[in-house]
Design a protein around this motif. Sequence first.
Motif, PDB file in Angstrom:
ATOM      1  N   GLY A 165      50.248  42.133  34.101  1.00  0.00           N
ATOM      2  CA  GLY A 165      50.698  41.805  35.445  1.00  0.00           C
ATOM      3  C   GLY A 165      49.739  40.860  36.135  1.00  0.00           C
ATOM      4  O   GLY A 165      48.538  40.844  35.848  1.00  0.00           O
ATOM      5  N   THR A 166      50.270  40.048  37.052  1.00  0.00           N
ATOM      6  CA  THR A 166      49.450  39.138  37.837  1.00  0.00           C
ATOM      7  C   THR A 166      49.913  39.160  39.285  1.00  0.00           C
ATOM      8  O   THR A 166      51.098  39.363  39.577  1.00  0.00           O
ATOM      9  N   GLN A 167      48.973  38.966  40.180  1.00  0.00           N
ATOM     10  CA  GLN A 167      49.259  38.811  41.598  1.00  0.00           C
ATOM     11  C   GLN A 167      48.172  37.925  42.190  1.00  0.00           C
ATOM     12  O   GLN A 167      47.024  38.323  42.301  1.00  0.00           O
ATOM     13  N   GLN A 168      48.544  36.699  42.522  1.00  0.00           N
ATOM     14  CA  GLN A 168      47.589  35.698  42.991  1.00  0.00           C
ATOM     15  C   GLN A 168      46.456  35.572  41.972  1.00  0.00           C
ATOM     16  O   GLN A 168      46.701  35.287  40.809  1.00  0.00           O
ATOM     17  N   ASP A 169      45.200  35.818  42.380  1.00  0.00           N
ATOM     18  CA  ASP A 169      44.079  35.665  41.447  1.00  0.00           C
ATOM     19  C   ASP A 169      43.746  36.958  40.721  1.00  0.00           C
ATOM     20  O   ASP A 169      42.764  37.033  39.978  1.00  0.00           O
ATOM     21  N   LYS A 170      44.586  37.996  40.907  1.00  0.00           N
ATOM     22  CA  LYS A 170      44.324  39.283  40.273  1.00  0.00           C
ATOM     23  C   LYS A 170      45.245  39.485  39.070  1.00  0.00           C
ATOM     24  O   LYS A 170      46.380  39.006  39.059  1.00  0.00           O
ATOM     25  N   ALA A 171      44.728  40.195  38.061  1.00  0.00           N
ATOM     26  CA  ALA A 171      45.517  40.481  36.860  1.00  0.00           C
ATOM     27  C   ALA A 171      45.188  41.884  36.368  1.00  0.00           C
ATOM     28  O   ALA A 171      44.104  42.410  36.625  1.00  0.00           O
ATOM     29  N   PHE A 172      46.145  42.496  35.655  1.00  0.00           N
ATOM     30  CA  PHE A 172      45.916  43.822  35.081  1.00  0.00           C
ATOM     31  C   PHE A 172      46.671  43.929  33.771  1.00  0.00           C
ATOM     32  O   PHE A 172      47.684  43.250  33.544  1.00  0.00           O
ATOM     33  N   SER A 173      46.174  44.776  32.881  1.00  0.00           N
ATOM     34  CA  SER A 173      46.839  44.992  31.597  1.00  0.00           C
ATOM     35  C   SER A 173      46.468  46.371  31.074  1.00  0.00           C
ATOM     36  O   SER A 173      45.406  46.911  31.380  1.00  0.00           O
ATOM     37  N   GLY A 174      47.391  46.950  30.273  1.00  0.00           N
ATOM     38  CA  GLY A 174      47.176  48.269  29.696  1.00  0.00           C
ATOM     39  C   GLY A 174      48.406  48.706  28.930  1.00  0.00           C
ATOM     40  O   GLY A 174      49.439  48.029  28.940  1.00  0.00           O
ATOM     41  N   ASP A 175      48.298  49.853  28.256  1.00  0.00           N
ATOM     42  CA  ASP A 175      49.449  50.387  27.517  1.00  0.00           C
ATOM     43  C   ASP A 175      50.455  51.038  28.452  1.00  0.00           C
ATOM     44  O   ASP A 175      51.652  51.064  28.165  1.00  0.00           O
ATOM     45  N   GLY A 217      42.498  50.565  30.980  1.00  0.00           N
ATOM     46  CA  GLY A 217      43.043  49.223  30.977  1.00  0.00           C
ATOM     47  C   GLY A 217      42.024  48.231  31.481  1.00  0.00           C
ATOM     48  O   GLY A 217      40.817  48.505  31.499  1.00  0.00           O
ATOM     49  N   VAL A 218      42.534  47.090  31.920  1.00  0.00           N
ATOM     50  CA  VAL A 218      41.679  45.992  32.372  1.00  0.00           C
ATOM     51  C   VAL A 218      42.208  45.474  33.701  1.00  0.00           C
ATOM     52  O   VAL A 218      43.411  45.238  33.850  1.00  0.00           O
ATOM     53  N   LEU A 219      41.307  45.289  34.655  1.00  0.00           N
ATOM     54  CA  LEU A 219      41.611  44.629  35.913  1.00  0.00           C
ATOM     55  C   LEU A 219      40.678  43.436  36.047  1.00  0.00           C
ATOM     56  O   LEU A 219      39.502  43.519  35.684  1.00  0.00           O
ATOM     57  N   SER A 220      41.182  42.344  36.582  1.00  0.00           N
ATOM     58  CA  SER A 220      40.316  41.183  36.775  1.00  0.00           C
ATOM     59  C   SER A 220      40.684  40.451  38.056  1.00  0.00           C
ATOM     60  O   SER A 220      41.834  40.477  38.500  1.00  0.00           O
ATOM     61  N   ASN A 221      39.664  39.822  38.649  1.00  0.00           N
ATOM     62  CA  ASN A 221      39.866  38.953  39.803  1.00  0.00           C
ATOM     63  C   ASN A 221      38.793  37.878  39.769  1.00  0.00           C
ATOM     64  O   ASN A 221      38.150  37.667  38.733  1.00  0.00           O
ATOM     65  N   ALA A 222      38.591  37.197  40.879  1.00  0.00           N
ATOM     66  CA  ALA A 222      37.644  36.086  40.896  1.00  0.00           C
ATOM     67  C   ALA A 222      36.213  36.534  40.614  1.00  0.00           C
ATOM     68  O   ALA A 222      35.388  35.736  40.141  1.00  0.00           O
ATOM     69  N   PHE A 256      37.033  44.185  35.026  1.00  0.00           N
ATOM     70  CA  PHE A 256      36.715  45.596  35.247  1.00  0.00           C
ATOM     71  C   PHE A 256      37.481  46.425  34.226  1.00  0.00           C
ATOM     72  O   PHE A 256      38.698  46.342  34.131  1.00  0.00           O
ATOM     73  N   THR A 257      36.762  47.246  33.436  1.00  0.00           N
ATOM     74  CA  THR A 257      37.401  48.118  32.454  1.00  0.00           C
ATOM     75  C   THR A 257      36.887  49.540  32.631  1.00  0.00           C
ATOM     76  O   THR A 257      35.765  49.759  33.105  1.00  0.00           O
ATOM     77  N   ALA A 258      37.719  50.516  32.228  1.00  0.00           N
ATOM     78  CA  ALA A 258      37.326  51.926  32.277  1.00  0.00           C
ATOM     79  C   ALA A 258      38.343  52.742  31.502  1.00  0.00           C
ATOM     80  O   ALA A 258      39.439  52.273  31.201  1.00  0.00           O
ATOM     81  N   ALA A 259      37.991  54.002  31.192  1.00  0.00           N
ATOM     82  CA  ALA A 259      38.900  54.890  30.470  1.00  0.00           C
ATOM     83  C   ALA A 259      40.097  55.279  31.337  1.00  0.00           C
ATOM     84  O   ALA A 259      41.177  55.554  30.826  1.00  0.00           O
ATOM     85  N   ARG A 260      39.905  55.311  32.643  1.00  0.00           N
ATOM     86  CA  ARG A 260      40.983  55.556  33.604  1.00  0.00           C
ATOM     87  C   ARG A 260      40.751  54.665  34.812  1.00  0.00           C
ATOM     88  O   ARG A 260      39.632  54.598  35.327  1.00  0.00           O
ATOM     89  N   ILE A 261      41.788  53.981  35.250  1.00  0.00           N
ATOM     90  CA  ILE A 261      41.648  53.054  36.371  1.00  0.00           C
ATOM     91  C   ILE A 261      42.757  53.297  37.385  1.00  0.00           C
ATOM     92  O   ILE A 261      43.919  53.502  37.029  1.00  0.00           O
ATOM     93  N   GLU A 262      42.377  53.280  38.650  1.00  0.00           N
ATOM     94  CA  GLU A 262      43.357  53.224  39.721  1.00  0.00           C
ATOM     95  C   GLU A 262      42.904  52.159  40.704  1.00  0.00           C
ATOM     96  O   GLU A 262      41.704  51.892  40.843  1.00  0.00           O
ATOM     97  N   GLY A 263      43.872  51.532  41.360  1.00  0.00           N
ATOM     98  CA  GLY A 263      43.496  50.456  42.262  1.00  0.00           C
ATOM     99  C   GLY A 263      44.578  50.150  43.269  1.00  0.00           C
ATOM    100  O   GLY A 263      45.757  50.432  43.060  1.00  0.00           O
TER     101      GLY A 263
END
Length: 227
Positions: free
Chosen positions: A114-124, A142-147, A151-158
């Motif tokens: 997924g993407t939203q402006q400069d942010k992106a996320f991915s996972g199963d 999963g993976v979260l990224s921005n400018a 950011f990675t972790a075993a469990r992510i919420e945002g």
Amino acid sequence: MKTSMKKWLAAALSASLLAGSAVAFAAANGEPASLDADTVEYDMGTGIITAEGNVLMKRGVARVAGATAQYNSKTQEGYVKGNVIAVREDMRMTCSELVSDGQEHMRATGNVHGTQQDKAFSGDQVDYFPQQNDYLLMEAGGVLSNADGTFTAARIEGWLKDEHYIGTGAAHLVSPTKNAEVGGDQMDYTKGVVVATGNAWAVQENNTMRANKLTVRLDQNGQAQVQ
């Protein structure tokens, strides 16, 4: 099913189908809606609507495409399967399957991106709640990224709108633009401020810091300030 009947049924039921199958991506009630597919079936007894083949649903600014879709007008539950592409305003997401429980909650599974402006996320698997400041939950990590970095972790919420992310279990932030890395058992990131707790550490250039709790402020000039 004859083409004329299929078009009539699609027009009559697309608002309901979008409210469920397009889930969170559906716009407010009353906006024009449409459904295109190779075949559309409706069972009045069960309330189940099934669309198959080149499915494309539109409502307001929302677009959802996939190979098949199904919606239960009685329970308001639905799904879209097969090379799913969902777009709403500046949010775009692709996955293998998109499922709605009818409660403004959507679950995407299978190579989710997924993407939203400069942010992106991915996972199963990604659970998405758009009415809660674009809240994401990745129970399996999963993976979260921005400018600022990745950011990675075993469990992510945002919360995408707030730029607030929490990672639990081997949390790790890599920021090439700030030439820094931060890690810990848990990490809380809010608009450029990283708080790592439990076996926390930070590295910038040749400097390494360790603490039970470590706060790193990623400032505007490309430096990392550590507390």
